[in-house]
Design a protein around this motif. Structure first.
Motif, PDB file in Angstrom:
ATOM      1  N   ALA A 108     -28.345  -1.103  14.454  1.00  0.00           N
ATOM      2  CA  ALA A 108     -28.091  -2.428  15.047  1.00  0.00           C
ATOM      3  C   ALA A 108     -28.064  -3.474  13.959  1.00  0.00           C
ATOM      4  O   ALA A 108     -27.023  -4.340  14.021  1.00  0.00           O
ATOM      5  CB  ALA A 108     -28.959  -2.608  16.228  1.00  0.00           C
ATOM      6  N   GLU A 109     -28.780  -3.198  13.333  1.00  0.00           N
ATOM      7  CA  GLU A 109     -28.814  -4.160  11.914  1.00  0.00           C
ATOM      8  C   GLU A 109     -27.451  -3.972  11.169  1.00  0.00           C
ATOM      9  O   GLU A 109     -27.057  -5.154  10.841  1.00  0.00           O
ATOM     10  CB  GLU A 109     -30.306  -4.230  11.261  1.00  0.00           C
ATOM     11  CG  GLU A 109     -30.599  -5.321  10.363  1.00  0.00           C
ATOM     12  CD  GLU A 109     -30.629  -6.662  11.050  1.00  0.00           C
ATOM     13  OE1 GLU A 109     -30.147  -7.740  10.508  1.00  0.00           O
ATOM     14  OE2 GLU A 109     -31.029  -6.685  12.121  1.00  0.00           O
ATOM     15  N   ARG A 135     -25.062  -5.964  12.873  1.00  0.00           N
ATOM     16  CA  ARG A 135     -25.186  -7.532  12.900  1.00  0.00           C
ATOM     17  C   ARG A 135     -24.628  -7.792  11.491  1.00  0.00           C
ATOM     18  O   ARG A 135     -24.131  -9.011  11.226  1.00  0.00           O
ATOM     19  CB  ARG A 135     -26.746  -7.751  13.056  1.00  0.00           C
ATOM     20  CG  ARG A 135     -27.150  -7.823  14.639  1.00  0.00           C
ATOM     21  CD  ARG A 135     -28.689  -8.165  14.556  1.00  0.00           C
ATOM     22  NE  ARG A 135     -29.112  -7.895  15.927  1.00  0.00           N
ATOM     23  CZ  ARG A 135     -29.821  -6.694  16.143  1.00  0.00           C
ATOM     24  NH1 ARG A 135     -29.998  -5.982  15.044  1.00  0.00           N
ATOM     25  NH2 ARG A 135     -30.255  -6.385  17.239  1.00  0.00           N
ATOM     26  N   VAL A 139     -21.019  -8.342  11.536  1.00  0.00           N
ATOM     27  CA  VAL A 139     -20.851  -9.663  12.091  1.00  0.00           C
ATOM     28  C   VAL A 139     -20.972 -11.027  11.423  1.00  0.00           C
ATOM     29  O   VAL A 139     -20.026 -11.433  11.146  1.00  0.00           O
ATOM     30  CB  VAL A 139     -21.530  -9.875  13.641  1.00  0.00           C
ATOM     31  CG1 VAL A 139     -21.425 -11.301  13.910  1.00  0.00           C
ATOM     32  CG2 VAL A 139     -21.289  -8.777  14.614  1.00  0.00           C
ATOM     33  N   LEU A 140     -22.027 -10.825  10.700  1.00  0.00           N
ATOM     34  CA  LEU A 140     -22.260 -11.672   9.544  1.00  0.00           C
ATOM     35  C   LEU A 140     -21.202 -11.879   8.448  1.00  0.00           C
ATOM     36  O   LEU A 140     -20.632 -12.777   8.074  1.00  0.00           O
ATOM     37  CB  LEU A 140     -23.724 -11.444   8.953  1.00  0.00           C
ATOM     38  CG  LEU A 140     -23.936 -12.482   7.607  1.00  0.00           C
ATOM     39  CD1 LEU A 140     -24.055 -14.042   8.294  1.00  0.00           C
ATOM     40  CD2 LEU A 140     -25.175 -12.217   6.912  1.00  0.00           C
ATOM     41  N   THR A 146     -18.995  -6.873  17.272  1.00  0.00           N
ATOM     42  CA  THR A 146     -19.322  -7.534  18.708  1.00  0.00           C
ATOM     43  C   THR A 146     -19.466  -6.418  19.699  1.00  0.00           C
ATOM     44  O   THR A 146     -20.693  -6.484  20.604  1.00  0.00           O
ATOM     45  CB  THR A 146     -18.808  -8.674  19.038  1.00  0.00           C
ATOM     46  OG1 THR A 146     -18.843  -9.738  17.940  1.00  0.00           O
ATOM     47  CG2 THR A 146     -19.523  -9.513  19.964  1.00  0.00           C
ATOM     48  N   LEU A 152     -22.095  -4.122  19.149  1.00  0.00           N
ATOM     49  CA  LEU A 152     -23.531  -4.545  19.671  1.00  0.00           C
ATOM     50  C   LEU A 152     -23.788  -4.400  20.896  1.00  0.00           C
ATOM     51  O   LEU A 152     -25.093  -4.542  21.305  1.00  0.00           O
ATOM     52  CB  LEU A 152     -23.759  -6.003  18.841  1.00  0.00           C
ATOM     53  CG  LEU A 152     -24.051  -5.729  17.343  1.00  0.00           C
ATOM     54  CD1 LEU A 152     -23.897  -7.173  17.001  1.00  0.00           C
ATOM     55  CD2 LEU A 152     -25.485  -5.171  17.076  1.00  0.00           C
TER      56      LEU A 152
END
Length: 188
Positions: free
Chosen positions: A136-137, A140, A143-144, A184, A187
């Protein structure tokens, strides 16, 4: 009736022959307007900001590719390998611009995870550490990266009037938006 059957058979044969022989030559030919724009753009020297943007974007695309490649090796999630391949295409597009304008490639000879820009080196190290905590990280982090890439591409677009740079940055921007949507979705 026989003539209609003959015409239908001939049409099918021609269509099949065309499909098997590959795309017509016109599909592979570069757009005449694009080639002309590139020639005009290359004749006008780049500003210091345009040069800095190109060099930075080359390494930023490498950062994305290297991070996603590392996360694919760790998690085997296909979105990472697919987007890493796309990031390589982005690097290639920027690389062609570097060549066109005679700029040294900051990624030349650099192993995965190694950067000329110290800020990007620190960012890479941080993102890898974050993404190695969990899947999950890692998503993320994806996404970043894409949000950052979008902001940087928009800024680079604001710094240039060169048609070839604008075309490449616009295409990369579209790709980054697609990548952002893919991460996204994962996630959710």
């Amino acid at each position: 009736m026989l003539i209609t059957l003959f015409n239908l058979t001939a049409t099918l044969f021609l269509a099949l022959s065309a499909a098997l022989s590959g795309p017509p030559a016109w599909r592979d030919a570069p757009c005449a307007d694009c080639a002309a724009a590139a020639e005009v753009s290359a004749a006008v020297p780049l500003s210091a900001a345009e040069k800095a943007d190109l060099l930075y974007m080359r390494e930023e695309e490498k950062l994305a590719r290297d991070v996603y490649t590392a996360f694919y090796a760790r998690y085997s999630l296909r979105v990472f390998s697919n987007i890493a391949a796309s990031e390589q295409a982005h690097m290639d597009a920027i690389g062609r611009l570097l060549t066109r304008y005679g700029l040294a490639d900051p990624t030349a000879g650099k192993a995965p995870g190694v950067f000329t820009n110290p800020d990007l080196q620190a960012l890479y190290n941080d993102l890898i550490a974050r993404g190695n905590q969990s899947l999950a990280e890692a998503l993320r982090v994806g996404v970043l990266i894409e949000e950052t890439d979008i902001a940087d591409l928009q800024a680079a677009l604001g710094h240039t009037t060169h048609a070839d740079l604008r075309l490449v940055y616009t295409n990369l921007l579209r790709g980054s938006r697609n990548h952002l949507a893919a991460f996204t979705r994962q996630l959710r």
